[in-house]
Design a protein around this motif. Structure first.
Motif, PDB file in Angstrom:
ATOM      1  N   LEU A 213     -12.036  -4.315   7.271  1.00 44.40           N
ATOM      2  CA  LEU A 213     -11.000  -4.246   8.552  1.00 44.40           C
ATOM      3  C   LEU A 213     -11.702  -4.918   9.625  1.00 44.40           C
ATOM      4  CD1 LEU A 213      -8.371  -3.060   9.722  1.00 44.40           C
ATOM      5  CD2 LEU A 213      -9.745  -0.935   9.945  1.00 44.40           C
ATOM      6  N   ASP A 214     -12.825  -4.939   9.954  1.00 40.34           N
ATOM      7  CA  ASP A 214     -13.565  -5.708  11.089  1.00 40.34           C
ATOM      8  C   ASP A 214     -12.991  -7.118  10.933  1.00 40.34           C
ATOM      9  OD1 ASP A 214     -14.980  -5.595  13.638  1.00 40.34           O
ATOM     10  OD2 ASP A 214     -16.578  -6.505  12.590  1.00 40.34           O
ATOM     11  N   LEU A 215     -13.355  -7.485   9.843  1.00 41.77           N
ATOM     12  CA  LEU A 215     -13.130  -9.129   9.569  1.00 41.77           C
ATOM     13  C   LEU A 215     -11.648  -9.504   9.623  1.00 41.77           C
ATOM     14  CD1 LEU A 215     -15.794  -9.754   6.707  1.00 41.77           C
ATOM     15  CD2 LEU A 215     -15.838 -10.440   9.189  1.00 41.77           C
ATOM     16  N   VAL A 216     -10.909  -8.454   9.034  1.00 40.83           N
ATOM     17  CA  VAL A 216      -9.193  -8.705   9.036  1.00 40.83           C
ATOM     18  C   VAL A 216      -8.793  -8.639  10.522  1.00 40.83           C
ATOM     19  CG1 VAL A 216      -7.111  -7.643   8.719  1.00 40.83           C
ATOM     20  CG2 VAL A 216      -8.930  -7.530   6.732  1.00 40.83           C
ATOM     21  N   ALA A 217      -9.304  -7.681  11.535  1.00 43.23           N
ATOM     22  CA  ALA A 217      -9.078  -7.584  12.676  1.00 43.23           C
ATOM     23  C   ALA A 217      -9.458  -8.949  13.418  1.00 43.23           C
ATOM     24  CB  ALA A 217      -9.582  -6.286  13.537  1.00 43.23           C
TER      25      ALA A 217
ATOM     26  N   THR B 144      -8.305 -13.523   3.412  1.00 48.56           N
ATOM     27  CA  THR B 144      -9.021 -12.907   2.278  1.00 48.56           C
ATOM     28  C   THR B 144      -9.984 -13.937   1.546  1.00 48.56           C
ATOM     29  OG1 THR B 144      -7.224 -11.560   1.390  1.00 48.56           O
ATOM     30  CG2 THR B 144      -8.486 -12.337  -0.197  1.00 48.56           C
ATOM     31  N   ALA B 145      -9.625 -15.223   1.534  1.00 46.50           N
ATOM     32  CA  ALA B 145     -10.539 -16.125   0.874  1.00 46.50           C
ATOM     33  C   ALA B 145     -11.707 -15.989   1.961  1.00 46.50           C
ATOM     34  CB  ALA B 145      -9.934 -17.513   1.064  1.00 46.50           C
ATOM     35  N   THR B 146     -11.605 -16.050   3.255  1.00 48.84           N
ATOM     36  CA  THR B 146     -12.892 -16.112   4.151  1.00 48.84           C
ATOM     37  C   THR B 146     -13.821 -14.916   3.844  1.00 48.84           C
ATOM     38  OG1 THR B 146     -11.720 -17.636   5.741  1.00 48.84           O
ATOM     39  CG2 THR B 146     -13.653 -16.323   6.680  1.00 48.84           C
TER      40      THR B 146
ATOM     41  N   LEU C 177      -4.959   0.045   4.045  1.00 52.80           N
ATOM     42  CA  LEU C 177      -3.674   0.188   4.462  1.00 52.80           C
ATOM     43  C   LEU C 177      -3.309   1.630   4.142  1.00 52.80           C
ATOM     44  CD1 LEU C 177      -2.030  -3.109   3.628  1.00 52.80           C
ATOM     45  CD2 LEU C 177      -2.981  -2.655   5.607  1.00 52.80           C
ATOM     46  N   THR C 178      -3.612   2.160   2.795  1.00 52.00           N
ATOM     47  CA  THR C 178      -3.345   3.493   2.544  1.00 52.00           C
ATOM     48  C   THR C 178      -3.865   4.485   3.347  1.00 52.00           C
ATOM     49  OG1 THR C 178      -2.773   2.666   0.284  1.00 52.00           O
ATOM     50  CG2 THR C 178      -3.174   5.116   0.679  1.00 52.00           C
TER      51      THR C 178
ATOM     52  N   VAL D 133      -0.484   2.343   7.297  1.00 51.37           N
ATOM     53  CA  VAL D 133       0.153   1.450   8.248  1.00 51.37           C
ATOM     54  C   VAL D 133       0.802   0.644   6.923  1.00 51.37           C
ATOM     55  CG1 VAL D 133      -1.222   1.466  10.277  1.00 51.37           C
ATOM     56  CG2 VAL D 133      -2.082   0.130   8.019  1.00 51.37           C
ATOM     57  N   PRO D 134       1.898  -0.110   7.188  1.00 47.61           N
ATOM     58  CA  PRO D 134       2.638  -0.677   6.253  1.00 47.61           C
ATOM     59  C   PRO D 134       2.062  -2.022   5.921  1.00 47.61           C
ATOM     60  CG  PRO D 134       3.765  -0.996   8.422  1.00 47.61           C
ATOM     61  CD  PRO D 134       2.674   0.017   8.612  1.00 47.61           C
ATOM     62  N   ASP D 135       1.349  -2.884   6.787  1.00 48.24           N
ATOM     63  CA  ASP D 135       0.940  -4.288   6.286  1.00 48.24           C
ATOM     64  C   ASP D 135      -0.225  -4.491   7.272  1.00 48.24           C
ATOM     65  OD1 ASP D 135       1.835  -4.647   8.905  1.00 48.24           O
ATOM     66  OD2 ASP D 135       3.794  -5.374   8.072  1.00 48.24           O
ATOM     67  N   ARG D 136      -0.584  -5.710   6.908  1.00 53.73           N
ATOM     68  CA  ARG D 136      -2.076  -6.208   7.460  1.00 53.73           C
ATOM     69  C   ARG D 136      -2.048  -6.259   9.128  1.00 53.73           C
ATOM     70  NH1 ARG D 136      -6.037  -9.290   4.179  1.00 53.73           N
ATOM     71  NH2 ARG D 136      -6.424 -10.657   6.280  1.00 53.73           N
ATOM     72  N   SER D 137      -0.750  -6.761   9.271  1.00 53.11           N
ATOM     73  CA  SER D 137      -0.508  -6.859  10.881  1.00 53.11           C
ATOM     74  C   SER D 137      -0.454  -5.579  11.466  1.00 53.11           C
ATOM     75  CB  SER D 137       0.847  -7.611  11.311  1.00 53.11           C
ATOM     76  OG  SER D 137       0.835  -8.861  10.547  1.00 53.11           O
ATOM     77  N   ALA D 138       0.071  -4.620  10.973  1.00 56.18           N
ATOM     78  CA  ALA D 138      -0.141  -3.138  11.804  1.00 56.18           C
ATOM     79  C   ALA D 138      -1.759  -2.564  11.751  1.00 56.18           C
ATOM     80  CB  ALA D 138       0.684  -2.235  10.924  1.00 56.18           C
ATOM     81  N   ALA D 139      -2.315  -2.859  10.412  1.00 58.87           N
ATOM     82  CA  ALA D 139      -3.862  -2.573  10.584  1.00 58.87           C
ATOM     83  C   ALA D 139      -4.405  -3.357  11.613  1.00 58.87           C
ATOM     84  CB  ALA D 139      -4.262  -2.889   9.109  1.00 58.87           C
ATOM     85  N   ILE D 140      -4.139  -4.538  11.912  1.00 58.74           N
ATOM     86  CA  ILE D 140      -4.954  -5.347  12.988  1.00 58.74           C
ATOM     87  C   ILE D 140      -4.553  -4.702  14.177  1.00 58.74           C
ATOM     88  CG2 ILE D 140      -4.876  -7.554  13.909  1.00 58.74           C
ATOM     89  CD1 ILE D 140      -4.435  -8.949  11.507  1.00 58.74           C
TER      90      ILE D 140
END
Length: 212
Positions: free
Chosen positions: A160-164, A169-171, A191-192, A196-203
């Motif tokens: 999650l830290d890297l997504v934010a 995904t590849a990186t 996400l579950t 939250v519904p998607d990556r943007s909301a998780a970010i």
């Protein structure tokens, strides 16, 4: 008399054959198994093996994941990770997976022998090329992820830290030495758990909590 039985796992045939040839010249060391992939390693490495020389990048997956699976099945086996990379993420992922050593492929024969014998006897071995940098990394707070979102596992929080931080995904897969499928599975679980519904909301949630 053979006192260290070794398996060599590497998808590059020239390197694998060269390593087998080198080890065959060392007293008290015998290569008892070879594998060119994670799938082959799962069947080739048995309880008769003392040390596995594991390539960190295999054609069908990650040597880190192969190490984790192998040690879950054979916890007494010692793994010496052999890699082209000296980066902190690969080192940290290897140690977390349970590897007892980390050696760069450019190491000379004497260092290979020293690493193999050290790992076989239960010591932690870091090649000279990475030891100083590893100590600096472990002593630095930059590798730590704030203890937020307690409902997440350490690995999920790390992803999650890297997504934010904006990584795809590849990186993330390359940095953590995980397969893209594993990263996607962890992301879905995140996400579950966060509802939250998607990556943007998780970010958004992650950045509000100080991640990224």
């Amino acid at each position: 008399m053979t006192d260290i039985r070794v398996a060599v796992v590497d998808d590059h045939p020239v390197f694998r054959l060269g390593m087998v040839a080198l080890l065959s010249t060392l007293d008290g060391i015998e290569v008892v198994a070879e594998a060119s992939s994670a799938a082959e390693a799962a069947t080739a490495v048995t309880g008769d093996v003392d040390v596995v020389l594991m390539d960190i990048e295999l054609g069908d997956g990650s040597g880190v994941e192969a190490t984790r699976d192998l040690l879950a099945r054979l916890p007494a086996v010692r793994v010496l990770m052999v890699t082209m990379h000296e980066d902190d993420d690969a080192l940290l992922a290897s140690v977390r997976a349970g590897a007892r050593g980390y050696l760069v492929k450019g190491a000379g024969p004497e260092e290979v022998e020293r690493a193999l014998r050290a790992v076989a006897h239960g010591d932690l071995f870091l090649g000279a090329a990475v030891a100083e940098r590893a100590m600096g990394f472990l002593a630095s707070p930059r590798g730590a992820v704030p203890a937020v979102f307690p409902e997440l596992t350490d690995r999920e929080r790390e992803i999650l830290d890297l997504v934010a931080a904006g990584h795809d995904t590849a990186t993330i897969s390359r940095r953590l030495i995980l397969s893209p499928k594993t990263v996607r599975n962890h992301t879905s679980n995140i996400l579950t758990k966060l509802g939250v519904p998607d990556r943007s909301a998780a970010i958004v949630r992650a950045r509000e909590a100080g991640l990224g």
